[in-house]
Design a protein around this motif. Sequence first.
Motif, mmCIF file in Angstrom:
data_model
loop_
_atom_site.group_PDB
_atom_site.id
_atom_site.type_symbol
_atom_site.label_atom_id
_atom_site.label_comp_id
_atom_site.label_asym_id
_atom_site.label_seq_id
_atom_site.Cartn_x
_atom_site.Cartn_y
_atom_site.Cartn_z
ATOM 1 N N ILE A 1 42.441 62.044 31.772
ATOM 2 C CA ILE A 1 42.847 61.097 32.805
ATOM 3 C C ILE A 1 41.638 60.795 33.688
ATOM 4 O O ILE A 1 40.945 61.716 34.128
ATOM 5 N N ASP A 2 41.407 59.528 33.952
ATOM 6 C CA ASP A 2 40.325 59.096 34.830
ATOM 7 C C ASP A 2 40.663 59.514 36.265
ATOM 8 O O ASP A 2 41.686 59.086 36.805
ATOM 9 N N PRO A 3 39.840 60.350 36.889
ATOM 10 C CA PRO A 3 40.133 60.795 38.255
ATOM 11 C C PRO A 3 40.334 59.636 39.241
ATOM 12 O O PRO A 3 41.154 59.730 40.154
ATOM 13 N N LYS A 4 39.629 58.531 39.021
ATOM 14 C CA LYS A 4 39.787 57.374 39.912
ATOM 15 C C LYS A 4 41.172 56.762 39.806
ATOM 16 O O LYS A 4 41.655 56.145 40.749
ATOM 17 N N LYS A 5 41.806 56.927 38.648
ATOM 18 C CA LYS A 5 43.147 56.366 38.422
ATOM 19 C C LYS A 5 44.247 57.348 38.817
ATOM 20 O O LYS A 5 45.425 57.007 38.779
ATOM 21 N N ALA A 6 43.860 58.574 39.165
ATOM 22 C CA ALA A 6 44.830 59.622 39.492
ATOM 23 C C ALA A 6 44.579 60.182 40.889
ATOM 24 O O ALA A 6 44.828 61.333 41.163
ATOM 25 N N ARG A 7 44.090 59.322 41.776
ATOM 26 C CA ARG A 7 43.648 59.775 43.090
ATOM 27 C C ARG A 7 44.622 59.309 44.165
ATOM 28 O O ARG A 7 45.132 58.209 44.137
ATOM 29 N N SER B 1 42.958 62.657 54.896
ATOM 30 C CA SER B 1 41.555 62.257 54.773
ATOM 31 C C SER B 1 40.770 63.009 53.692
ATOM 32 O O SER B 1 39.564 63.145 53.770
ATOM 33 N N ARG B 2 41.467 63.521 52.677
ATOM 34 C CA ARG B 2 40.773 64.048 51.504
ATOM 35 C C ARG B 2 41.522 63.613 50.251
ATOM 36 O O ARG B 2 42.706 63.295 50.301
ATOM 37 N N TYR B 3 40.803 63.593 49.157
ATOM 38 C CA TYR B 3 41.403 63.144 47.910
ATOM 39 C C TYR B 3 42.126 64.281 47.217
ATOM 40 O O TYR B 3 41.676 65.407 47.211
ATOM 41 N N LYS B 4 43.266 63.924 46.634
ATOM 42 C CA LYS B 4 44.034 64.832 45.801
ATOM 43 C C LYS B 4 44.206 64.120 44.466
ATOM 44 O O LYS B 4 44.406 62.911 44.433
ATOM 45 N N TYR B 5 44.082 64.852 43.377
ATOM 46 C CA TYR B 5 44.138 64.254 42.046
ATOM 47 C C TYR B 5 45.340 64.792 41.278
ATOM 48 O O TYR B 5 45.613 65.986 41.314
ATOM 49 N N GLY B 6 46.038 63.901 40.569
ATOM 50 C CA GLY B 6 47.176 64.348 39.792
ATOM 51 C C GLY B 6 47.728 63.264 38.897
ATOM 52 O O GLY B 6 47.641 62.068 39.207
ATOM 53 N N VAL B 7 48.294 63.681 37.784
ATOM 54 C CA VAL B 7 48.939 62.752 36.856
ATOM 55 C C VAL B 7 50.025 61.970 37.579
ATOM 56 O O VAL B 7 50.215 60.778 37.334
ATOM 57 N N GLU B 8 50.707 62.605 38.512
ATOM 58 C CA GLU B 8 51.812 61.941 39.215
ATOM 59 C C GLU B 8 51.365 60.750 40.059
ATOM 60 O O GLU B 8 52.177 59.930 40.456
ATOM 61 N N TYR B 9 50.068 60.619 40.310
ATOM 62 C CA TYR B 9 49.550 59.499 41.101
ATOM 63 C C TYR B 9 49.094 58.324 40.239
ATOM 64 O O TYR B 9 48.700 57.282 40.766
ATOM 65 N N CYS B 10 49.145 58.470 38.932
ATOM 66 C CA CYS B 10 48.733 57.386 38.031
ATOM 67 C C CYS B 10 49.770 56.258 38.059
ATOM 68 O O CYS B 10 50.966 56.501 38.168
ATOM 69 N N SER B 11 49.287 55.039 37.919
ATOM 70 C CA SER B 11 50.200 53.898 37.855
ATOM 71 C C SER B 11 50.882 53.858 36.491
ATOM 72 O O SER B 11 50.352 54.384 35.496
ATOM 73 N N ASN B 12 52.032 53.214 36.449
ATOM 74 C CA ASN B 12 52.723 53.045 35.172
ATOM 75 C C ASN B 12 51.852 52.276 34.189
ATOM 76 O O ASN B 12 51.800 52.610 33.007
ATOM 77 N N GLN B 13 51.163 51.248 34.673
ATOM 78 C CA GLN B 13 50.305 50.446 33.804
ATOM 79 C C GLN B 13 49.202 51.295 33.183
ATOM 80 O O GLN B 13 48.934 51.213 31.984
ATOM 81 N N TYR B 14 48.559 52.124 33.994
ATOM 82 C CA TYR B 14 47.488 52.981 33.476
ATOM 83 C C TYR B 14 48.037 53.946 32.426
ATOM 84 O O TYR B 14 47.429 54.144 31.368
ATOM 85 N N LEU B 15 49.185 54.539 32.692
ATOM 86 C CA LEU B 15 49.779 55.471 31.720
ATOM 87 C C LEU B 15 50.138 54.767 30.418
ATOM 88 O O LEU B 15 49.897 55.296 29.336
ATOM 89 N N LYS B 16 50.677 53.556 30.506
ATOM 90 C CA LYS B 16 51.009 52.803 29.297
ATOM 91 C C LYS B 16 49.769 52.534 28.462
ATOM 92 O O LYS B 16 49.822 52.542 27.232
ATOM 93 N N GLU B 17 48.643 52.280 29.116
ATOM 94 C CA GLU B 17 47.399 52.002 28.409
ATOM 95 C C GLU B 17 46.765 53.273 27.845
ATOM 96 O O GLU B 17 46.013 53.218 26.870
#
Length: 111
Positions: A79-85, A90-106
């Motif tokens: 998973i691209d961290p930029k797409k899961a951010r 004021s800090r970044y958290k990364y996770g699959v749950e933050y991915c867009s539906n469009q990104y996951l479909k692709e």
Amino acid sequence: MTGYIVEGKSDQLRVQSVHPHAHFVILNGISFRHKERRAIEEALILCDEVYVLTDPDEPGDKIALKIMETYPEIKRIHIDPKKARNVRESRYKYGVEYCSNQYLKETLPGI
């Protein structure tokens, strides 16, 4: 059927929104004990393909490597961290749950 090994229930719900008929193994964090191993082995029997889908962070990397060392037939979906951010306090958290539906479909195979 496609199987996904995910870290938590939020990840499952996010992926299920774009892949409703997938099979899931939920690790509940990064645990990899007997219960999780049994669930992974069951998924390998039930599914045509099983993938590790962990967060793009250090704990996600560690558990993915451990799973793939134990079960070489399982591949990881990176998973691209930029797409899961997500920004939290004021800090970044990364996770699959933050991915867009469009990104996951692709990104996800089997859809």
